[in-house]
Motif scaffolding. Structure first.
Motif, short mmCIF file in Angstrom:
data_model
loop_
_atom_site.label_atom_id
_atom_site.label_comp_id
_atom_site.label_asym_id
_atom_site.label_seq_id
_atom_site.Cartn_x
_atom_site.Cartn_y
_atom_site.Cartn_z
N ASP A 248 -32.55 -7.92 -50.83
CA ASP A 248 -32.96 -6.53 -50.87
C ASP A 248 -32.47 -5.93 -52.19
O ASP A 248 -31.49 -6.37 -52.77
N ARG B 193 -32.35 -13.21 -43.30
CA ARG B 193 -32.83 -11.99 -43.94
C ARG B 193 -34.06 -11.47 -43.20
O ARG B 193 -34.23 -11.70 -42.04
N TYR C 24 -37.51 -5.30 -50.08
CA TYR C 24 -37.53 -6.74 -50.32
C TYR C 24 -38.80 -7.05 -51.11
O TYR C 24 -39.74 -7.66 -50.58
#
Length: 180
Positions: A175, A130, A101
């Protein structure tokens, strides 16, 4: 609303053990990603940062500690178990983050830590949950018990009340699975 960090300190746990098969090589080796993620956790408010390695073992940036996971190839749950197992019993909470990320900066980590307090919390981007995820001490043992080799924390989190902390104004929260 800001809340105080729990007693026992905040640990940053960076999961970076995978082979990055879709990416073409371990993502921990992508130039700058490891350093950026360690910096995000440290400057974001984590007292200590642990990096879970596996398929590759690069030099760990100053201010972080390596936790090598020999069974990394069995799945994310194994890596998460290794990382959580390295967190001392007296820790107040753990901020779990993933190396892939790359747009998550210290501002995202600081916001979620500030909002979490003693609650389970995770960053959301345009309402989508997330990383990073904050796990308070009271949830560490149950999370460890619930982990399977293949799955990370998601199955455990689905059964809990988790505070979503919107961070879409700070990052995209996606991601990166393939180069470019």
């Amino acid at each position: 609303m800001e809340t105080e960090a729990p007693a026992g300190g905040t640990y940053g746990l960076l999961l970076a053990a995978g082979a990055g098969r879709r990416y073409g090589h371990p993502k921990i080796l992508v130039p700058g990603w490891l350093e950026h993620a360690v910096d995000a956790l440290g400057r974001g408010g984590c007292d200590r940062v642990l990096v879970v390695t596996g398929a590759a073992r690069p030099e760990i940036p100053r201010g972080a500690e390596e936790v090598h996971c020999a069974g990394w190839d069995r799945g994310m749950g194994v890596s998460l178990r290794a990382g959580l197992g390295a967190v001392p019993a007296g820790a107040g909470r753990v901020a779990i983050h993933l190396v892939d990320y790359p747009d998550i900066g210290h501002d995202v980590v600081a916001r979620i830590l500030s909002a979490a307090g003693d609650d389970l919390a995770r960053a959301a981007f345009d309402g989508r949950p997330r990383h990073p995820v904050v796990v308070p001490a009271a949830h560490l043992a149950p999370l460890l018990a619930a982990l399977t080799d293949d799955d990370g924390a998601a199955p455990y989190l689905r059964g809990q009340r988790v505070r979503l902390v919107e961070c879409g104004d700070l990052a995209g929260g996606e991601d990166v699975d393939v180069p470019g």
